[in-house]
Motif scaffolding. Structure first.
Motif, PDB file in Angstrom:
ATOM      1  N   PRO A 253       0.826  -1.217   0.000  1.00 37.02           N
ATOM      2  CA  PRO A 253       0.000   0.000   0.000  1.00 37.02           C
ATOM      3  C   PRO A 253       0.852   1.256   0.000  1.00 37.02           C
ATOM      4  O   PRO A 253       1.811   1.378   0.768  1.00 37.02           O
ATOM      5  CB  PRO A 253      -0.805  -0.127   1.300  1.00 37.02           C
ATOM      6  N   GLY A 254       0.529   2.150  -0.908  1.00 42.40           N
ATOM      7  CA  GLY A 254       1.268   3.396  -1.020  1.00 42.40           C
ATOM      8  C   GLY A 254       2.316   3.401  -2.106  1.00 42.40           C
ATOM      9  O   GLY A 254       2.921   4.441  -2.362  1.00 42.40           O
ATOM     10  N   ILE A 255       2.534   2.244  -2.776  1.00 41.76           N
ATOM     11  CA  ILE A 255       3.471   2.256  -3.903  1.00 41.76           C
ATOM     12  C   ILE A 255       2.914   3.132  -5.027  1.00 41.76           C
ATOM     13  O   ILE A 255       3.663   3.682  -5.829  1.00 41.76           O
ATOM     14  CB  ILE A 255       3.779   0.827  -4.401  1.00 41.76           C
ATOM     15  N   THR A 304       3.023   7.385  -9.566  1.00 43.97           N
ATOM     16  CA  THR A 304       3.936   6.489  -8.863  1.00 43.97           C
ATOM     17  C   THR A 304       5.354   6.822  -9.292  1.00 43.97           C
ATOM     18  O   THR A 304       5.575   7.554 -10.269  1.00 43.97           O
ATOM     19  CB  THR A 304       3.610   5.008  -9.176  1.00 43.97           C
ATOM     20  N   ASP A 305       6.313   6.286  -8.570  1.00 46.25           N
ATOM     21  CA  ASP A 305       7.707   6.282  -9.017  1.00 46.25           C
ATOM     22  C   ASP A 305       7.783   5.202 -10.093  1.00 46.25           C
ATOM     23  O   ASP A 305       7.826   4.011  -9.779  1.00 46.25           O
ATOM     24  CB  ASP A 305       8.616   5.967  -7.836  1.00 46.25           C
ATOM     25  N   LEU A 306       7.791   5.596 -11.355  1.00 44.39           N
ATOM     26  CA  LEU A 306       7.653   4.639 -12.446  1.00 44.39           C
ATOM     27  C   LEU A 306       8.773   3.610 -12.442  1.00 44.39           C
ATOM     28  O   LEU A 306       8.525   2.405 -12.546  1.00 44.39           O
ATOM     29  CB  LEU A 306       7.606   5.377 -13.784  1.00 44.39           C
ATOM     30  N   ASP A 307      10.005   4.053 -12.332  1.00 46.08           N
ATOM     31  CA  ASP A 307      11.121   3.109 -12.321  1.00 46.08           C
ATOM     32  C   ASP A 307      11.093   2.235 -11.071  1.00 46.08           C
ATOM     33  O   ASP A 307      11.416   1.042 -11.122  1.00 46.08           O
ATOM     34  CB  ASP A 307      12.453   3.851 -12.415  1.00 46.08           C
ATOM     35  N   GLY A 308      10.677   2.805  -9.959  1.00 48.32           N
ATOM     36  CA  GLY A 308      10.569   2.028  -8.733  1.00 48.32           C
ATOM     37  C   GLY A 308       9.514   0.944  -8.841  1.00 48.32           C
ATOM     38  O   GLY A 308       9.725  -0.192  -8.385  1.00 48.32           O
ATOM     39  N   LEU A 309       8.401   1.270  -9.446  1.00 50.55           N
ATOM     40  CA  LEU A 309       7.331   0.290  -9.642  1.00 50.55           C
ATOM     41  C   LEU A 309       7.782  -0.820 -10.573  1.00 50.55           C
ATOM     42  O   LEU A 309       7.594  -2.013 -10.286  1.00 50.55           O
ATOM     43  CB  LEU A 309       6.092   1.011 -10.187  1.00 50.55           C
TER      44      LEU A 309
END
Length: 323
Positions: A253-255, A304-309
């Motif tokens: 949750p929160g990603i 979202t943080d695209l690369d992180g996701l």
């Protein structure tokens, strides 16, 4: 154990990625998988779900088949144009045969059983048409208190993908979607295609998945038809892993960053049938001009943080062996 999760699904290539994401995550207690019509007919979606779980070594996870058609009106067509004739680019045979028999209970019965047995609230991730979830909430109001969140892949803030206005999952059963999203009975998070498209992965990401081990190689092998479709839709070589984005939020949750908006679903039979009507006006303006009945507020994934996701999903899928 971390998130207690049930996935409701219509596999589908992106559904296969999403199931594997949950099945391979050590911080997820995957209680069950229920299936619904959608990308392909129910018999195929059910078999595909069983085979993905077998790939991940998860014979402990029960699978139950659910709705084979929408609540009210016939389903106009399947998504063969994106997912191939069997839902997995015509390559479902690369997956192992199911290790566990299908449950005798239907999807709603299994959902009720799992929720009643849970000693802590459960997250449900519906990543196909919302028919099973609408039936659950309508027929079994007592289980609502056992549901932590319903994290839904579906809808669109801008244009659709199946029609100019509507995204496939919501368009497949607008009446069910309206029942779930506007009822206010459970906490909903909507992960729309506007955001999932931004999380698309490229050929380099797919090559890393392919080279990660047997599970990644098998998942990669399911993508050719899907990849060809998204080459046209994106204009570059890659895929959109819609459902895996929603399951990532269910797991962590929160990603995704979310905002709360009133939402309605168009259930008329005009060109906007199945559209998600997300009211992004300032609350003060809505209060001054609202002329219709109240609809529930829903958290909507907006960023979202695209690369992180992408890294989160790849790390979880790049598992050498199943659990």
């Amino acid at each position: 154990m971390g998130t207690r999760l049930i996935i409701d699904t219509d596999p589908g290539v992106d559904d296969a990625f999403a199931i594997a994401l949950a099945a391979l995550s050590e911080d997820v207690d995957l209680l069950g998988v229920t299936t619904v019509f959608g990308n392909v007919p129910l018999a195929a979606t059910t078999r595909n779900a069983q085979r993905v779980l077998a790939l991940c070594g998860r014979s402990d996870v029960p699978v139950a088949a659910g709705a084979e058609r929408p609540l009210v009106h016939p389903h106009p067509h399947r998504a063969h144009y994106a997912h191939g004739v069997d839902g997995l680019s015509g390559r479902s045979q690369v997956l192992p045969e199911p290790e566990r028999e299908l449950e005798r209970a239907d999807a709603v019965e299994l959902l009720v059983s799992l929720l009643n047995a849970a000693d802590e609230p459960v997250t449900i991730a519906p990543i196909g048409p919302l028919t099973n979830i609408a039936a659950l909430l309508a027929a079994h109001p007592g289980v609502r208190e056992k549901i932590d969140r319903v994290v839904i892949m579906g809808g669109a803030l801008g244009h659709g993908n199946t029609t100019a206005a509507a995204e496939f999952n919501i368009w497949s059963d607008p009446e069910a979607a309206r029942r779930v999203l506007t009822g206010g009975e459970v906490s909903c998070v909507l992960v729309p295609m506007d955001l999932t498209y931004r999380c698309a992965v490229d050929a380099e990401w797919l090559a890393k998945l392919n080279g990660s081990g047997p599970i990644g190689t098998a998942l990669y092998a399911l993508t050719p038809d899907y990849r060809e479709h998204y080459n046209r839709a994106l204009g570059w070589d890659g895929i959109v892993m819609h459902d895996a984005v929603a399951v990532a939020e269910a797991i962590k949750p929160g990603i995704l960053r979310t905002e709360r908006f009133p939402i309605d679903v168009d259930c008329t039979h005009g060109p906007s049938r199945g559209a998600t009507l997300v009211d992004r006006r300032r609350a003060e303006l809505r209060d001054d001009t609202e002329a219709t009945d109240e609809v529930a507020d829903v958290r909507v994934g907006t960023d979202t943080d695209l690369d992180g996701l992408r890294g989160f999903v790849l790390d979880r899928l790049a598992t050498v062996t199943g659990r």
